[in-house]
Design a protein around this motif. Structure first.
Motif, PDB file in Angstrom:
ATOM      1  N   ARG A  54      81.097 -54.170 -30.146  1.00  0.00           N
ATOM      2  CA  ARG A  54      80.380 -55.332 -30.652  1.00  0.00           C
ATOM      3  C   ARG A  54      81.281 -56.568 -30.704  1.00  0.00           C
ATOM      4  N   ALA A  55      82.590 -56.353 -30.847  1.00  0.00           N
ATOM      5  CA  ALA A  55      83.535 -57.479 -30.919  1.00  0.00           C
ATOM      6  C   ALA A  55      83.867 -58.042 -29.548  1.00  0.00           C
ATOM      7  N   GLY A  56      83.352 -57.417 -28.514  1.00  0.00           N
ATOM      8  CA  GLY A  56      83.621 -57.899 -27.176  1.00  0.00           C
ATOM      9  C   GLY A  56      84.852 -57.266 -26.537  1.00  0.00           C
ATOM     10  N   MET A  67      78.161 -51.175 -25.803  1.00  0.00           N
ATOM     11  CA  MET A  67      77.408 -51.433 -24.583  1.00  0.00           C
ATOM     12  C   MET A  67      78.212 -50.860 -23.428  1.00  0.00           C
ATOM     13  N   PHE A  68      77.562 -50.022 -22.636  1.00  0.00           N
ATOM     14  CA  PHE A  68      78.252 -49.497 -21.456  1.00  0.00           C
ATOM     15  C   PHE A  68      77.415 -49.820 -20.231  1.00  0.00           C
ATOM     16  N   GLY A  69      78.129 -49.867 -19.109  1.00  0.00           N
ATOM     17  CA  GLY A  69      77.396 -50.199 -17.894  1.00  0.00           C
ATOM     18  C   GLY A  69      78.213 -49.899 -16.661  1.00  0.00           C
ATOM     19  N   THR A  70      77.620 -50.193 -15.522  1.00  0.00           N
ATOM     20  CA  THR A  70      78.269 -49.968 -14.245  1.00  0.00           C
ATOM     21  C   THR A  70      78.196 -51.236 -13.430  1.00  0.00           C
ATOM     22  N   GLY A  71      78.991 -51.253 -12.376  1.00  0.00           N
ATOM     23  CA  GLY A  71      78.977 -52.416 -11.513  1.00  0.00           C
ATOM     24  C   GLY A  71      79.873 -52.206 -10.313  1.00  0.00           C
ATOM     25  N   MET A  72      80.023 -53.275  -9.554  1.00  0.00           N
ATOM     26  CA  MET A  72      80.844 -53.231  -8.362  1.00  0.00           C
ATOM     27  C   MET A  72      82.332 -53.293  -8.765  1.00  0.00           C
ATOM     28  N   ASP A  73      83.206 -52.812  -7.885  1.00  0.00           N
ATOM     29  CA  ASP A  73      84.654 -52.913  -8.115  1.00  0.00           C
ATOM     30  C   ASP A  73      85.117 -54.356  -7.989  1.00  0.00           C
ATOM     31  N   LEU A  74      86.110 -54.710  -8.719  1.00  0.00           N
ATOM     32  CA  LEU A  74      86.725 -56.019  -8.665  1.00  0.00           C
ATOM     33  C   LEU A  74      88.090 -55.913  -7.980  1.00  0.00           C
ATOM     34  N   THR A  75      88.559 -57.022  -7.450  1.00  0.00           N
ATOM     35  CA  THR A  75      89.877 -57.049  -6.798  1.00  0.00           C
ATOM     36  C   THR A  75      91.003 -57.216  -7.824  1.00  0.00           C
ATOM     37  N   ILE A 124      76.982 -63.993 -18.126  1.00  0.00           N
ATOM     38  CA  ILE A 124      77.530 -62.756 -18.701  1.00  0.00           C
ATOM     39  C   ILE A 124      77.397 -62.756 -20.210  1.00  0.00           C
ATOM     40  N   GLU A 125      77.738 -63.880 -20.855  1.00  0.00           N
ATOM     41  CA  GLU A 125      77.667 -63.958 -22.316  1.00  0.00           C
ATOM     42  C   GLU A 125      76.236 -63.790 -22.801  1.00  0.00           C
ATOM     43  N   GLU A 126      75.324 -64.374 -22.084  1.00  0.00           N
ATOM     44  CA  GLU A 126      73.919 -64.257 -22.472  1.00  0.00           C
ATOM     45  C   GLU A 126      73.429 -62.823 -22.312  1.00  0.00           C
ATOM     46  N   ALA A 127      73.857 -62.152 -21.233  1.00  0.00           N
ATOM     47  CA  ALA A 127      73.451 -60.767 -21.014  1.00  0.00           C
ATOM     48  C   ALA A 127      73.968 -59.867 -22.139  1.00  0.00           C
ATOM     49  N   ILE A 128      75.211 -60.080 -22.554  1.00  0.00           N
ATOM     50  CA  ILE A 128      75.786 -59.269 -23.642  1.00  0.00           C
ATOM     51  C   ILE A 128      75.005 -59.508 -24.930  1.00  0.00           C
ATOM     52  N   VAL A 130      76.295 -56.327 -12.148  1.00  0.00           N
ATOM     53  CA  VAL A 130      76.782 -55.612 -13.331  1.00  0.00           C
ATOM     54  C   VAL A 130      75.612 -55.422 -14.279  1.00  0.00           C
ATOM     55  N   ASN A 131      75.460 -54.201 -14.824  1.00  0.00           N
ATOM     56  CA  ASN A 131      74.407 -53.924 -15.794  1.00  0.00           C
ATOM     57  C   ASN A 131      75.014 -53.432 -17.099  1.00  0.00           C
ATOM     58  N   GLY A 132      74.222 -53.544 -18.176  1.00  0.00           N
ATOM     59  CA  GLY A 132      74.667 -53.098 -19.479  1.00  0.00           C
ATOM     60  C   GLY A 132      73.557 -52.420 -20.227  1.00  0.00           C
TER      61      GLY A 132
END
Length: 849
Positions: A551-553, A635-643, A590-594, A622-624
């Motif tokens: 919850r704290a980010g 909050m957990f989620g999955t997404g694409m790999d980052l460089t 991203i902030e709004e989605a969280i 990215v999903n949450g």
């Protein structure tokens, strides 16, 4: 929950035989037993033979705990070897009683080891870890009970064999019991630290428990030896006073003989004719006051032409001893005779009448010289004629006093002394307190000797009487030490070692508790690691990126793909760390989605872009999903790999490491330069500059705190000849040799300086001149023994020292150095290779100081 266990404990349920206990270990057991016993004998409490702490008792029980019953024959062998070495072999003989005593004491030691090993194995538990309070309390309680076995069996055997007296039986048992008990309490844990199981636990205790135990043991043993030595010196001082009383008493008794004979001479010189009856009445009364005298004799001088008339008038024949000294024969013709005319008591001494005192035992010339000088004469040691045929040899003495005139003419009055009786009557108050030996110096004959074999002389004195010198020797007996026994040193040792034992138990308990906690932590950590490894394996097997956000980010968990893309660390990762590579325009998405996921406790999905830094962008979906675990919101989620974005961080970290390395090099260089500024490069000692900086400071400190300082000036003897003969490289090697010796033997507080050339100056704070002399003279002797290989030559040198002391010789550095230099000059003048101390007496220092 998993139970705590010790790794590689290898413990056994009973007393077994470990496979690793081979012949070398068993042979080492014998060596440890014998050497431990010999060292313990230095702690024997006189006059008995029981040691204040007997290390083999602990070694034996520790060996049984570790190796089982198979160690008992080796313990028996070690005990026999120790008893033989310490007892029969030392005394130079091995009789049947000694063999019986050795066997019985060895069997008692084995019995105690066997019983002690079995009892303590059951009391301590199968692991013998000593990590709980209960087994430690059992160890402390059972040990004194076990140690009654050897003391009781051994001392009972020695008492029955007559090897120990009843008077010291109880005290010897008590000391024996205490010594064995302390040894078991201290040595058994040390033995387990070396060889015991669980190995990991006991090895770790070597430092945390073993060093304090050994330190405490050595400390109190040293205190015991020093205090015991002081007690013995006090006892011997008292003994010296007693011996001096004995010497004075014997001298007085000898002088009493002269007074007695002077009284008899006064009677014989009176005007009345001397008859047998008057001699008996007068001399007999005097005789009764001197019980040490066997007989009193009157021997008048008889010339050869008076012999027949003397023999006829007194109805006796002048006789002498035969050549074999077994019978009396008629005396041959002599110019002068001194036959015994009267003797008191007469009964039992009749055959002495007519015996010529001027036979081969006392030369006539000696008798004549005594008569002319009118002084007392004492004969050489003789076998008394009264003791012929009796068992044993009883030394006797004749004390003669000249009678110059009288109705019977000149002659000698003599007292007959049997030395044994004389000594026993003179010294009835001793009651076996000392051994006494009296030797006639001129005749080199022992008059009296009750020394026991192997007893060393403690006191010596000289006696002079009747023209003869006697050498008196005494030594304290066991009765003396028993009556003067001091228990303070033994009590200090017992209390100190008991404290050490209690400290060791506290340390064992502490380390055992820590080991159990550590084992529990290791076990629980292993379980958690298994769970963590399982979850990480599942998460990392997921395709793409996986993450969990609180919850704290903060990111609480993620898979390897997520970490690789965002170059994340191990912990404390926040959302801002992830957003660093995201295009700023997408941050709000991203902030709004969280916010929406937590607000609706539902699901959200957003597409974001990652700036690759080369003008290209990467897009990630990215999903949450909201979840609640243990009352906390995630909050957990999955997404694409980052460089990866860690290149800049890695370069920065490398730059910091390089900067730190360079800073350390600069600091090290500064320290090296500072050290080189105060060190002499050849000898490695401090230089003159350092001496000038520190000596005044040391003197000021000594003045404030009130302790002495010794200044030592040293100079290598004939150093110029050494350089001229072998070259300066040889001289440099000798300087380095002396410098190394001084560094090896000086204290940490001593200041060692090369004063110049072959000269050295030592500042020794806290040491007076006498102590400094002893230490410096030892260094001088050690240096003289050194040999230095230089090419084909073997070099040696000597050194001379001069010592001055603060504040005796001055309070300034210049004066103290000057006085030490003058003392060094005196050592050089007095043939070198010596130490000279400046004297505070008048005339020192010399005028040029």
């Amino acid at each position: 929950m998993a139970s705590a266990t010790y790794r590689n404990s290898g413990h056994r349920a009973g007393i077994g035989t470990p496979d690793r206990l081979g012949f070398p270990a068993l042979l080492s057991l014998i060596v440890a037993y014998v050497l431990g016993g010999k060292l313990s004998m230095a702690l024997v409490v006189a006059p008995g033979f029981a040691a204040a702490i007997f290390a083999p008792a602990g070694i034996a029980i520790g060996a049984v705990l570790i190796g089982g019953y198979m160690t008992l024959p080796w313990i028996f062998a070690g005990s026999i070897l120790f008893c033989l070495w310490n007892g029969a072999v030392v005394n130079g003989h091995l009789d049947a009683h000694a063999i019986y005593a050795v066997l019985l004491m060895s069997l008692a030691a084995v019995a105690q080891a066997a019983v002690g090993g079995a009892v303590l194995r059951r009391a301590l538990g199968p692991s013998i870890a000593m990590d709980h309070g209960r087994p430690l309390i059992r160890f402390a309680i059972f040990t004194p009970l076990i140690c009654t076995i050897s003391a009781s069996l051994s001392l009972a055997s020695l008492f029955l064999l007559g090897a120990i007296s009843r008077e010291i039986l109880v005290s010897s048992w008590f000391i024996w019991w205490i010594g064995d008990s302390l040894a078991v309490l201290l040595v058994v844990p040390l033995t387990l630290m070396l060889c015991g199981e669980p190995r990991q636990l006991w090895r770790r205790r070597l430092i945390t428990v073993g060093i304090p135990m050994v330190g405490g043991l050595l400390l109190f043993v040293v205190i015991f030896l020093r205090f015991g030595s002081w007690e013995k010196r006090q006892a011997l001082l008292e003994f010296d006073r007693l011996s001096q009383q004995v010497s004075d008493r014997i001298q007085t008794r000898f002088e009493g003989q002269e007074i007695f004979l002077q009284q008899a001479e006064a009677f014989l010189s009176s005007g009345d004719a001397v008859t047998e009856e008057s001699f008996k009445n007068r001399v007999g009364r005097i005789f009764m006051r001197y019980p040490s005298v066997m007989a009193v004799e009157w021997a008048p001088r008889v010339m050869d032409n008076e012999r027949q008339d003397f023999e006829a008038r007194n109805n006796l024949r002048i006789r002498e001893q035969s050549a074999d000294r077994k019978t009396f024969v008629t005396a041959p013709e002599h110019k002068v005779y001194y036959p015994i005319n009267f003797i008191e008591p007469r009964s039992g001494n009749e055959e002495m009448l007519g015996f010529n005192l001027a036979d081969q035992r006392i030369p006539l010339a000696v008798l004549n010289a005594a008569a002319t000088a009118e002084r007392t004469l004492i004969s050489p040691p003789i076998t008394l004629l009264q003791d012929r045929g009796k068992e044993g040899i009883h030394r006797g003495l004749l004390v003669l006093y000249p009678v110059s005139s009288g109705p019977e003419g000149p002659g000698f009055v003599a007292s007959v002394i049997r030395v044994n009786q004389f000594m026993n009557n003179a010294l009835p108050f001793l009651k076996g307190q000392l051994y006494l030996r009296i030797v006639d110096r001129e005749a080199t004959v022992t008059l009296f000797d009750n020394f026991q074999a192997g007893t060393k002389t403690s006191f010596e004195a000289s006696l002079h009487f009747g023209g003869r010198d006697y050498h008196l020797q005494t030594a304290p007996s066991a009765e003396y030490f028993r009556s003067h026994r001091a228990w303070q040193s033994w009590a200090i040792l017992v209390v100190g070692l008991s404290f050490t034992a209690l400290l060791s138990m506290a340390l064992l308990l502490s380390t055992g508790h820590a080991a159990r906690i550590e084992a529990l932590v290791i076990s629980r950590t292993a379980d958690l690691n298994d769970e963590k490894n399982f979850s990480e394996t599942v998460i990392n097997s997921l395709p793409g990126v996986f993450y969990m956000l609180d919850r704290a980010g903060d990111l609480t968990q993620w898979n390897s793909n997520f970490g690789r893309v965002f170059s994340l660390g191990e912990s404390n990762v926040k959302t801002e760390d992830v957003l660093k590579t995201i295009v700023k325009e997408d941050h709000a998405l991203i902030e709004e989605a969280i916010r929406r996921v937590y607000a609706t406790r539902g699901y959200a999905e957003v597409e974001v872009r990652q700036d690759m830094g080369d003008g290209k962008l990467r897009h990630y979906l990215v999903n949450g999903q909201y979840t609640k675990i243990a009352g906390r919101h995630y909050m957990f989620g999955t997404g694409m790999d980052l460089t990866e974005i860690q290149n800049a961080r890695a370069r920065l970290h490398g730059a910091n490491v390089e900067l730190e390395r360079r800073v350390k090099e600069i600091h090290a260089l500064q320290a090296l330069l500072q050290e080189q500024a105060i060190r002499d490069p050849l000898s490695g000692l401090y230089n003159r500059r350092y001496l000038d900086e520190t000596l005044d400071r040391e003197l000021s400190k000594a003045q404030r705190e009130g302790y002495p300082i010794s200044i030592v000036m040293g100079d290598i003897d004939h150093f110029k000849n050494l350089n001229d003969t072998y070259g300066h490289q040889a001289g440099d090697a000798v300087i380095r040799l002396l410098s190394g010796l001084l560094r090896d033997h000086a204290r940490a507080s001593d200041i060692l300086c090369r004063f110049g050339g072959e000269e050295f100056l030592l500042v020794m704070p806290g040491i007076g001149m006498d102590d400094a002399y002893v230490r410096v003279d030892q260094w001088r002797a050690l240096f003289a023994q050194q040999r230095l290989s230089f090419g084909v030559f073997e070099l040696s040198a000597t050194v001379s020292f001069g010592i001055s002391a603060y504040p005796v010789h001055g309070k300034t550095a210049e004066r103290l150095i000057a006085v030490a230099d003058e003392a060094l000059y005196l050592a050089k003048a007095n043939s070198r290779n010596r130490v000279e101390c400046a004297s505070p007496s008048e005339g020192w220092p010399p005028p040029n100081l």
